[in-house]
Design an enzyme around this catalytic site. Structure first.
Site, PDB file in Angstrom:
ATOM      1  N   GLU A 111       0.835  -1.253   0.351  1.00 41.36           N
ATOM      2  CA  GLU A 111      -0.088   0.076   0.077  1.00 41.36           C
ATOM      3  C   GLU A 111       1.065   1.328  -0.035  1.00 41.36           C
ATOM      4  OE1 GLU A 111      -3.180   0.852  -0.367  1.00 41.36           O
ATOM      5  OE2 GLU A 111      -3.817  -0.905  -0.679  1.00 41.36           O
ATOM      6  N   GLU A 160       0.700   3.815  -3.009  1.00 41.67           N
ATOM      7  CA  GLU A 160       0.247   5.297  -2.690  1.00 41.67           C
ATOM      8  C   GLU A 160       1.483   6.342  -3.028  1.00 41.67           C
ATOM      9  OE1 GLU A 160      -2.030   5.862   0.743  1.00 41.67           O
ATOM     10  OE2 GLU A 160      -3.366   4.506   0.227  1.00 41.67           O
ATOM     11  N   GLU A 180      -2.331   9.708  -8.016  1.00 44.41           N
ATOM     12  CA  GLU A 180      -3.124  10.811  -8.388  1.00 44.41           C
ATOM     13  C   GLU A 180      -4.516  10.312  -8.500  1.00 44.41           C
ATOM     14  OE1 GLU A 180      -1.772  13.315 -11.583  1.00 44.41           O
ATOM     15  OE2 GLU A 180       0.222  13.045 -10.964  1.00 44.41           O
ATOM     16  N   GLU A 203      -6.196   8.586  -6.186  1.00 49.62           N
ATOM     17  CA  GLU A 203      -6.298   8.419  -4.754  1.00 49.62           C
ATOM     18  C   GLU A 203      -5.958   9.386  -4.002  1.00 49.62           C
ATOM     19  OE1 GLU A 203      -5.976   4.597  -3.026  1.00 49.62           O
ATOM     20  OE2 GLU A 203      -6.548   3.426  -4.627  1.00 49.62           O
TER      21      GLU A 203
END
Length: 163
Positions: A59, A63, A106, A108
């Site tokens: 994650e 991200e 971008e 999220e």
């Protein structure tokens, strides 16, 4: 199918506190959900076939572009949404491996960056969990233990303890 329907009634998410060598914390500003527009730690759901510590590494990489190593387990945030959904978040302490590659996802996130905790504490858009961690003034973690086998009869393909 909405994310709520996809996740069922029990949610398991992970989040990572990534500290740079100079003591800054990696934070993200989400484009959606309850934390929309707020600074928070990178986070996401554990997927099928992965351990929680593998999920947090994935994650954070997805991200922010930062590859990390798990240093330990900080704790658990658990709650119930609308008297129905068990919402659980495991928080890990992470060490960045390549800070030079910071870029945000971008679709999220509005932004991802390293910010000093003392600066974050005065940000009006800092999440409650982020504020709480900063106010503790010391984040301790439990190290991970790998290489144990509780017995072949269980069929584990991954088994880790954090004590």
């Amino acid at each position: 199918m909405s994310n709520r329907e996809k996740r069922g009634k029990v949610w398991l998410a992970v989040s990572g506190l990534v500290k740079s060598a100079d003591g800054k914390w990696l934070v993200v500003k989400k484009r959606y959900g309850g934390l929309k527009g707020q600074w928070s730690l990178p986070a996401g759901f554990v997927e099928t076939g992965e351990t929680a510590d593998e999920a947090v590494i994935r994650e954070v990489k997805e991200e922010t572009g930062i590859t990390c190593a798990v240093k330990g387990l900080i704790g658990l945030r658990t709650g119930v949404i609308e008297e129905e959904i068990s919402d659980n978040l495991i928080l890990f302490l992470l060490e960045p491996q390549d800070i030079g590659q910071l870029k945000h996802q971008e679709n999220e996130l509005f932004e991802a960056k390293f910010i000093a905790p003392e600066v974050l504490l005065h940000e009006k858009n800092a999440s409650i969990l982020l504020r709480y961690l900063i106010e503790q003034n010391h984040v301790s973690s439990l190290p991970g233990i790998d290489g144990l086998n509780p017995g072949d009869q269980f069929g584990y393909t991954a088994y880790k303890l954090f004590f």
